[in-house]
Design a protein around this motif. Structure first.
Motif, mmCIF file in Angstrom:
data_model
loop_
_atom_site.group_PDB
_atom_site.id
_atom_site.type_symbol
_atom_site.label_atom_id
_atom_site.label_comp_id
_atom_site.label_asym_id
_atom_site.label_seq_id
_atom_site.Cartn_x
_atom_site.Cartn_y
_atom_site.Cartn_z
ATOM 1 N N ALA A 53 0.821 -1.211 0.000
ATOM 2 C CA ALA A 53 0.000 0.000 0.000
ATOM 3 C C ALA A 53 0.850 1.254 0.000
ATOM 4 O O ALA A 53 0.408 2.332 -0.385
ATOM 5 N N MET A 54 2.092 1.086 0.436
ATOM 6 C CA MET A 54 2.961 2.257 0.519
ATOM 7 C C MET A 54 3.418 2.754 -0.842
ATOM 8 O O MET A 54 4.028 3.826 -0.937
ATOM 9 N N TRP A 55 3.129 1.989 -1.870
ATOM 10 C CA TRP A 55 3.519 2.461 -3.200
ATOM 11 C C TRP A 55 2.996 3.865 -3.455
ATOM 12 O O TRP A 55 3.578 4.619 -4.210
ATOM 13 N N VAL A 56 1.894 4.140 -2.780
ATOM 14 C CA VAL A 56 1.318 5.470 -2.969
ATOM 15 C C VAL A 56 2.336 6.558 -2.598
ATOM 16 O O VAL A 56 2.402 7.610 -3.223
ATOM 17 N N LEU A 57 3.157 6.252 -1.605
ATOM 18 C CA LEU A 57 4.188 7.221 -1.231
ATOM 19 C C LEU A 57 5.178 7.436 -2.360
ATOM 20 O O LEU A 57 5.640 8.552 -2.611
ATOM 21 N N ALA A 58 5.505 6.337 -3.033
ATOM 22 C CA ALA A 58 6.439 6.479 -4.151
ATOM 23 C C ALA A 58 5.833 7.376 -5.213
ATOM 24 O O ALA A 58 6.503 8.252 -5.780
ATOM 25 N N VAL A 59 4.547 7.161 -5.466
ATOM 26 C CA VAL A 59 3.889 7.983 -6.478
ATOM 27 C C VAL A 59 3.923 9.453 -6.064
ATOM 28 O O VAL A 59 4.319 10.331 -6.829
ATOM 29 N N ILE A 60 3.544 9.695 -4.804
ATOM 30 C CA ILE A 60 3.547 11.078 -4.329
ATOM 31 C C ILE A 60 4.948 11.663 -4.396
ATOM 32 O O ILE A 60 5.177 12.748 -4.936
ATOM 33 N N GLY A 61 5.907 10.906 -3.877
ATOM 34 C CA GLY A 61 7.273 11.407 -3.805
ATOM 35 C C GLY A 61 7.843 11.713 -5.169
ATOM 36 O O GLY A 61 8.316 12.822 -5.429
ATOM 37 N N PHE A 62 7.789 10.727 -6.055
ATOM 38 C CA PHE A 62 8.321 10.975 -7.386
ATOM 39 C C PHE A 62 7.536 12.079 -8.077
ATOM 40 O O PHE A 62 8.089 12.852 -8.860
ATOM 41 N N GLY A 63 6.242 12.158 -7.743
ATOM 42 C CA GLY A 63 5.440 13.248 -8.292
ATOM 43 C C GLY A 63 5.986 14.603 -7.859
ATOM 44 O O GLY A 63 6.164 15.513 -8.681
ATOM 45 N N ILE A 64 6.273 14.726 -6.584
ATOM 46 C CA ILE A 64 6.815 15.992 -6.072
ATOM 47 C C ILE A 64 8.127 16.318 -6.776
ATOM 48 O O ILE A 64 8.355 17.431 -7.244
ATOM 49 N N THR A 65 8.999 15.292 -6.867
ATOM 50 C CA THR A 65 10.290 15.528 -7.496
ATOM 51 C C THR A 65 10.129 15.939 -8.953
ATOM 52 O O THR A 65 10.684 16.961 -9.392
ATOM 53 N N ALA A 66 9.355 15.147 -9.680
ATOM 54 C CA ALA A 66 9.194 15.448 -11.105
ATOM 55 C C ALA A 66 8.541 16.808 -11.278
ATOM 56 O O ALA A 66 8.966 17.620 -12.115
ATOM 57 N N GLY A 67 7.504 17.078 -10.451
ATOM 58 C CA GLY A 67 6.831 18.361 -10.547
ATOM 59 C C GLY A 67 7.791 19.513 -10.292
ATOM 60 O O GLY A 67 7.791 20.517 -11.014
ATOM 61 N N SER A 68 8.626 19.330 -9.262
ATOM 62 C CA SER A 68 9.563 20.405 -8.949
ATOM 63 C C SER A 68 10.557 20.609 -10.071
ATOM 64 O O SER A 68 10.914 21.741 -10.413
ATOM 65 N N MET A 69 11.007 19.501 -10.633
ATOM 66 C CA MET A 69 11.952 19.636 -11.732
ATOM 67 C C MET A 69 11.311 20.330 -12.920
ATOM 68 O O MET A 69 11.918 21.183 -13.575
ATOM 69 N N LEU A 70 10.074 19.941 -13.166
ATOM 70 C CA LEU A 70 9.368 20.567 -14.281
ATOM 71 C C LEU A 70 9.190 22.050 -14.027
ATOM 72 O O LEU A 70 9.411 22.889 -14.904
ATOM 73 N N HIS A 71 8.810 22.355 -12.820
ATOM 74 C CA HIS A 71 8.658 23.748 -12.439
ATOM 75 C C HIS A 71 9.949 24.513 -12.716
ATOM 76 O O HIS A 71 9.945 25.598 -13.287
ATOM 77 N N ARG A 72 11.021 23.888 -12.318
ATOM 78 C CA ARG A 72 12.325 24.517 -12.515
ATOM 79 C C ARG A 72 12.585 24.754 -13.990
ATOM 80 O O ARG A 72 13.068 25.810 -14.388
#
Ligand code: HEA
Ligand code: HEA
Ligand code: CUA
Ligand SMILES: [Cu+2]
Lengths: 109, 618, 393, 206
Positions: free
Chosen positions: B575-594
């Motif tokens: 069930a914790m996979w959701v954390l991976a999704v959130i985490g990688f989402g934050i990272t990818a989003g931040s990179m994209l933002h950058r």
């Protein structure tokens, strides 16, 4: 950048560069053709089931040459201002070679 | 974004300032705090080790816990204390030494720090999540696959995150040195600290990828049922050892080279002499780095690689003594004929020389392949590497911190306490580790939770533990000194040590733009040159003009946080996979933002600069 | 080579003396008091390198002390500006060349020894004939060692009996994680790896004795308790021991009733992991000569209390993480006592660790152990066997 | 000056290295590629060490289909050429054509990736050759997969650059970005040259 004080000069320069680029582009296409040829040769050797002792070194050399093509032409390492790029790539290749050498020779089984 | 607005700010805004800073000098402070924190943590773990080993057959801590402490001590000290402290010094002084306004990649630089910090925190969360890694800092497979708790997963993922940060930091310094030097600062005029940091960054660039791959393989094996190291499935455990040491050996030179650089600054300054044999010092540095890539198998002499491989690596290992020796003698001859002032940084340097020489010599003894059959994995090795690491890297780091403290903070650490720190630490150190050589030869293997009585090992272990307390007291004196100095807050001049290099030509601490005007470098040791030939002030290389500065950014923090969160998801799965999704989402989003948002920085205008008056009080 | 090494002997004697004065550990454990060919040679190399290092250190320190004393800033000379020396080619060459020479002096014997230690070819006796080799398969396991004597059809655990004055060859592997086999007083260490490839090394003890062996590679919580013993007895005693061990079938019945009962519950509860008599490597140690053990489980004194606790708690506290904890049995006090009594009958041989200390020396060329070759007719055959072995490597 | 870098048109020769930021990016990225060389070398080394450790699973010789690999190779090599074209137009300050050629590169990249995924699915379904089958399979998927992940990342990168800059054209701020993206793409190709040689061809030869 400079403004348009001597735009005549500018266009001339542009023209010159354009030509130079075109020239370069021709090289690139030739390079590409050779890469494709090398690939064909490598695949051909293997598909024709030529002796492995012969094939393996040849295809490795072909790969090496292709890579140099990529680096020097496609990635412009042959041009000015790439001394550090070359230094670091070759240092990388040095470390890479040692790594591969070790992992292919002194891990048994 | 005015220049003086930050100054009188509340805690909140200071925090925000540091969370978003891209200023290398502030990042240096962050690295310093982070590194010191982990140094104390690692030191406390060392104390647990030593207390456990104070008497034979001790039951102070359990075997499992001992292994966890041991692993975390090594890992913490190397990756989370020594490396960041070195980065702290590099960030604090390297750009100043070459007359740069900034580093090449301010954003990446701050990303490097946050990745390190989140990686370090991730690793340490293992303590509270079922147990820390318990397989040694080398994490040899298949023991690291056998280990049941999630500790090793924390190790693999935490180091992976921190490792990315280190790699980025390394590239940043490389490009900074190449592209950002002030006019006249040719390569052969660069201070040695800059040189050694540069070469250490090269080592980082080529060594860390091997660790990255090794950790990936370990992660795949542990979490995704890969078979790299599973003999049953055809895996090969020696691959890990190679990858780890292909990284690991260069890593030890990453640790020592900047320390060499620090001493190469301190010794000339306090001998009032230029560095003896500057060019051979540079050459030796490069040679050490080069050879450093060809010796890793000296950690594997007993693995069974065969006599040919062992002999080759043995000889290559010994070869490193030559360039290192060149350095030792150059330092000695820098002092020869000089006018030596025994300030505390100099005392550290003087403590370093014999200590490191002993460590290096035991290194060469270890390098004699056959003899290593006796030394390997004993306390002789433990003694060797603490002599070089503590006697080299750690003394270098503290010497550097004390030496550049005025530059970083504008205050001066109390010299008397510094000397106390040194003597407690130094004597404690030798008590701790000198006798460990004999323990090793007397048959005590390393990584031993307990030793048995009646084996003649009692006395030296006891002495060793006593010594460790000396080091702890010394460190405490240093911490007290820091607190007292900052409370007093007495300001010092730009050049309190009467030093030689460029960083001392600007105020302490330097303004956020470093140099108001790009300095003109007229020789090796530019400030000294001006002191001797000019009015002691560095000439500007350009008229006063606008200064381009990067914008602050919160994105590095977010990118790192994302990876931190994702790490848990990857580890616990289900069930914790959701954390991976959130985490990688934050990272990818931040990179994209950058990458989507233009960030072209801002300018400090000429008029503002003029108001501030003369920045170059030499 | 030997010649100039011996020239260091004088210096060696001095340093050895210094080391002994500083207390160099126990003779059964210390590398500084070698009792075997391997450790002795390694000590030579260690001392050679140490002497070189000492020389370097002295040179460095002489310059250092001179410099620090001589060139301190004097009072009133704060403004003195020393000459800014750039360097010196002569000096720099000097301190490049001399270390290179020193390192060459070290490198040559290092390489020789490195090759010598991995040379597993048979020893040669006085007549120049190759002697029979004793090969022992060593298996490292969490947290004990297993030994199978090739061709001799005997197995032991924890304690390895070897004859003195003869090389014994080990062929080593691990069953789980990496361990490292080390008998400091006799020979340097060698890792045991968990797959395919077997590492080889030899042991040769020059004096009878019970030598401590250590596991030198982190292998889990009880890494520090994975000790074993090498029991070097005279060749004749070794021969006797082998014969006694070969006689054990595991079917022998003890004399007393309680021991008999113990044997029964042992067969029921323990034999799934342990074995008595020659057996392939199992989950737990082979107990054929358990009662003769110097130590219980490698490290504990061989007392009834310890043994009781071991069986009762399955060694849980004694050897953290050991694999006996997964044993499913649940025994009453009496049963355990019976088992202990039974275990204490497992003493097939007169040759025990004490034989290593009792000063009795029985000579033998061990040829009785290899009967085929006694006829002396098939030397060729034995050569072939060796070649086969070479191919396997 | 700051705003200048966002103005399009009239760029100097080598726009990717015309500003300090550009030079930094350019150099830093090359260095990164030097590091990547070691990264892939470690993966190649691991693969080579394990390439015969098939246990009971299929060997490379049994499953590799050279036709498909050849097609993938040609596609990727071509995409390398098309990205050269893109840079050619960048240097001629022709943004539209650059975008066009980048677009073609991306399409080829997707084609390659699609074929790779098809290949993997095929191995798993038809040969039972999954990630966990043997040490060899793990090493194979890791090495080739790492490369595939690089391709995927490159695609995302180039696409986002194209979209972001679609409206405003080429300038000194984004020229270095385009340039290093294309360097990255070439590097992916370099790695692939070794993959098809070492993994597939040598695997087939045995
Ligand atoms: C800062 C870190 C650092 C440094 C600088 C060094 C420096 C050296 N190290 Fe060390 N080493 C470690 C950190 C370091 N090491 C660590 C952490 C480990 C253990 C890892 C683990 O297993 O956990 C280790 C382990 C280690 C081993 C493996 C031991 C084993 O596990 O069995 C070996 C073997 O060759 C070795 C050798 C050397 C050598 C030859 C040098 C040389 O670079 C030293 C050169 C210096 C000198 C020689 C002194 C000055 C020279 C002169 C005065 C000139 C004249 C000298 C001569 C002619 C001899 N080291
Ligand atoms: C940078 C690297 C580094 C540093 C600095 C140290 C520092 C120390 N280490 Fe080491 N150590 C390693 C790297 C390092 N170590 C590594 C890599 C290993 C191998 C791990 C492995 O095998 O996997 C190792 C292993 C190792 C062992 C071997 C354990 C074993 O094999 O079983 C020992 C044993 O004595 C030891 C001791 C020490 C001691 C006493 C210090 C001392 O120098 C520490 C001194 C510092 C302090 C004591 C801090 C004190 C501060 C305070 C107490 C502050 C008080 C608190 C407040 C004010 C809040 N270390
Ligand atoms: Cu077995 Cu340590
Ligand atoms: Cu090393």
């Amino acid at each position: 950048m400079a403004d348009n004080t001597n735009s005549a000069n500018q266009t001339e320069k542009k023209q010159f560069y354009k030509k130079k680029h075109k020239e370069q582009m021709k090289h690139q296409v030739v390079t590409f053709a050779m890469m494709i040829a090398f690939t064909l040769l490598a695949f051909g050797l293997v598909m024709a089931e030529v002796d492995a002792m012969f094939t393996v070194p040849i295809i490795l050399i072909l790969a090496g040459v292709q890579v140099l093509f990529q680096l020097y032409y496609f990635m412009h390492m042959a041009e000015e201002g790439h001394q550090w790029s070359a230094t670091m790539i070759y240092s990388g290749i040095f470390a890479a070679t040692l790594t591969i050498l070790a992992l292919t020779t002194i891990v048994w089984w | 974004m005015s220049t003086t607005a930050d100054k009188k700010a509340g805690f909140g805004s200071v925090l925000w300032d540091y969370l978003t800073t891209v200023d290398h000098k502030k990042i240096a402070v962050l690295y310093l705090i982070g590194g010191l924190f982990f140094f104390i943590l690692g030191g406390l773990q060392a104390m647990l080790i030593r207390i456990q080993l104070i008497v034979p057959d001790n039951e102070f801590i359990s075997a499992q816990f001992y292994n966890e402490v041991l692993t975390m001590h090594g890992t913490t000290m190397i990756f989370l204390a020594a490396m960041p402290l070195i980065f702290a010094l590099m960030n604090a002084v390297l750009p100043l030494q070459i007359g740069a306004r900034d580093v090449a990649f301010p954003f990446i630089n701050s990303l490097g720090f946050w990745l390190f910090l989140f990686g370090g925190i991730f690793l340490n969360i293992s303590w509270f999540a079922g147990g820390a890694p318990d397989v040694g800092w080398t994490a040899y497979a298949p023991l690291s696959l056998f280990s049941e708790s999630h500790g090793v997963d924390y190790y693999a993922i935490g180091l992976q995150i921190a490792g990315f940060g280190t790699l980025m930091g390394g590239i940043n310094f490389l490009v900074t040195v190449i592209n950002m030097r002030a006019p006249g600062m040719t390569y052969m005029r660069m201070p040695l600290f800059t040189w050694t940091s540069f070469i250490a960054s090269v080592l980082i660039l080529f060594a860390f990828p091997a660790l990255t791959v090794g950790l990936f393989l370990l992660t795949f094996d542990r979490l995704f049922e890969g078979n790299f190291f599973d003999p049953e499935m055809g895996g090969n455990v020696i691959i890990w050892e190679h990858l780890f040491w292909i990284f690991g050996h260069p890593e030890v030179y990453i640790l020592i080279l900047p320390a060499f650089g620090v001493f190469s600054e301190i010794i000339p300054t306090f001998s009032k002499k230029r560095l003896f044999g500057y060019s051979s010092m540079v050459f030796a540095t490069i040679l050490i780095a080069f050879l450093g890539f060809m010796v890793w198998a000296h950690h594997m002499f007993t693995v069974g690689l065969g006599p040919i491989a062992n002999s080759i690596f043995s000889v290559a290992t010994m070869a490193i003594a030559v360039p290192t020796g060149i350095k030792i003698f150059n330092w000695l001859f820098t002092m020869w004929g000089g006018s030596i002032r025994l300030t505390s940084p100099m005392v550290f340097a003087l403590g370093f020389i014999p200590t490191f020489t002993i460590g290096g010599m035991t290194g060469v003894m270890l390098g004699a392949a056959a003899a290593d059959f006796q030394y390997h994995d004993t306390y002789f090795v433990v003694a060797h590497f603490h002599y070089v690491i503590v006697g080299g890297t750690i003394l270098g780091i503290f010497a550097g911190i004390i030496y550049w403290w005025p530059k970083m903070f504008g205050t001066m650490l109390n010299e008397k306490l510094n000397h106390w720190f040194f003597w407690l630490f130094f004597i404690g150190f030798h008590l701790t580790f000198f006798f460990q050589h004999f323990l090793g030869l007397m048959g005590m293997p390393r990584r031993y939770w307990k030793f048995l009585s009646d084996q003649g090992l009692d006395l030296f272990n006891l002495i060793s533990t006593i010594g460790a307390f000396g080091m702890a007291f010394g460190t405490i004196v240093f911490l007290i000194n820091v607190v007292m100095t900052q409370m007093k807050g007495e300001k010092v001049s730009a050049d309190p040590w009467d030093a030689r290099t460029l960083e001392w030509a600007i105020p302490s601490p330097p303004p956020f733009y470093n140099f108001k005007q790009e300095p003109l470098v007229r020789g090796l040791d530019p400030l000294w040159v001006e002191k001797m030939q000019g009015d002691g002030k560095i000439k500007p290389a350009e008229p006063l003009g606008d200064i381009h500065m990067p914008n602050r950014s919160f994105v590095p923090f977010m990118i790192s946080l994302g990876l931190f969160i994702a790490g848990f998801g990857v580890m616990y799965q289900g069930a914790m996979w959701v954390l991976a999704v959130i985490g990688f989402g934050i990272t990818a989003g931040s990179m994209l933002h950058r990458s989507l948002k233009d960030d072209i920085g801002y300018h400090v205008h000429k008029e503002e600069l003029e108001e501030e008056g003369d920045g170059s009080n030499g | 080579m030997k010649g100039w090494i011996s020239r260091f002997k004088a210096v060696m004697a001095l340093t050895v003396l210094a080391l002994i004065l500083s207390g160099c550990g126990e003779p059964f454990l210390s590398t500084l008091q070698p009792s075997g060919e391997g450790a002795a040679k390694l000590l030579e190399l260690i001392i050679l390198s140490f002497v070189i290092m000492l020389f370097v250190f002295v040179v460095v320190m002489l310059i250092y002390i001179y410099v620090v004393i001589k060139f301190r800033q004097k009072k009133g000379q704060e403004d003195f500006i020393p000459k800014q020396v750039e360097g010196s080619h002569a000096l720099e060459t000097l301190w490049t060349v001399i270390p290179i020479i020193l390192l060459l002096i070290l490198a040559v014997p290092t390489i020789q020894y490195t090759f010598a230690f991995e040379d597993m070819s048979p020893e040669v006796n006085e007549e120049g004939e190759e002697m029979d080799q004793i090969w022992i398969d060593v298996t490292g396991k969490q947290y004990w060692w297993h030994f199978e004597y090739e061709d001799l059809d005997i197995t032991t655990s924890q304690e390895l009996y070897i004859p003195t004055d003869r090389r014994v060859n080990l062929s080593m592997i691990s069953d789980d994680v990496i361990h490292s086999f080390w008998v400091p007083a006799i020979q340097g260490k060698m890792d045991v790896n968990p797959t395919g490839n077997r590492n080889e090394m030899f042991l040769q003890a020059e004096e009878e004795g019970v030598y401590w062996g250590k596991c030198a590679e982190l292998c889990g919580p009880s890494h520090s308790l994975m000790d074993f013993k090498v029991i070097a007895v005279s060749p004749g005693e070794f021969e006797e021991w082998v014969e006694d061990m070969q006689g054990v079938t595991g079917e022998e019945e003890p004399e007393t009733d309680t021991a008999l009962a113990g044997q029964e519950s042992f067969e029921e509860n323990c034999l799934s992991c342990h074995a008595i008599g020659s057996s392939p490597n199992k989950v737990g140690p082979n107990l054929t000569n358990f009662a003769d053990r110097d130590k219980l489980a490698g490290v504990f004194d061989m007392t009834e209390e310890n043994l009781y606790e071991w069986i009762d708690t399955k060694g849980e506290e004694m050897k953290p993480g050991n694999l006996m904890v997964s044993a499913p049995y649940d025994l009453e006090e009496e049963e355990i006592n019976n088992i202990i009594e039974y275990l204490m009958t497992l003493s097939p041989s007169e040759v025990t660790p004490e034989s290593a200390d009792n000063g009795v020396y029985i000579d033998s060329d061990l040829s009785d152990l290899f009967p085929e070759e006694e006829e002396g007719e098939d030397e060729e055959e034995s050569d072939e066997v060796e070649e086969d072995e070479d191919e396997e490597e | 000056m700051a705003e200048d870098v966002l103005k399009s048109g009239n760029l100097p020769e080598n726009p990717e290295r015309a500003t300090l930021e550009g030079r930094n990016k350019f150099m830093g990225f090359w260095f990164f590629l030097g590091g990547e060389t070691v990264l892939f070398a470690s993966l190649f080394g691991t693969y080579l060490a394990l390439r015969n450790s098939t246990v009971d699973g299929p060997t490379g010789q049994e499953i590799f289909g050279l036709g498909l690999v050849f097609l993938m190779t040609v596609i990727l090599l071509t995409s390398s050429l098309t990205s050269v074209y893109a840079m050619y137009h960048m240097k001629n300050n022709d943004f539209k054509k650059m975008q066009l050629w980048l677009g073609i590169t991306v399409v080829l990249g997707f084609a390659f990736l699609g074929l790779e995924i098809y290949e993997f699915v095929h191995y798993v379904n038809d040969y039972g050759f999954g990630f966990t089958t043997s040490a060899f399979s793990t090493a194979f998927y890791t090495l080739v997969g790492f490369h595939g992940a690089h391709v995927a990342f490159g695609l995302v990168w180039i696409i986002s650059l194209m979209i972001r800059n679609a409206k405003r054209g080429l300038n000194l701020y984004n020229a270095p970005k385009f340039y290093i993206a294309s360097l990255y793409w070439h590097f992916i190709d370099v790695v692939w040259v070794f993959i098809f040689t070492v993994v597939y061809l040598m695997g087939k030869v045995g």
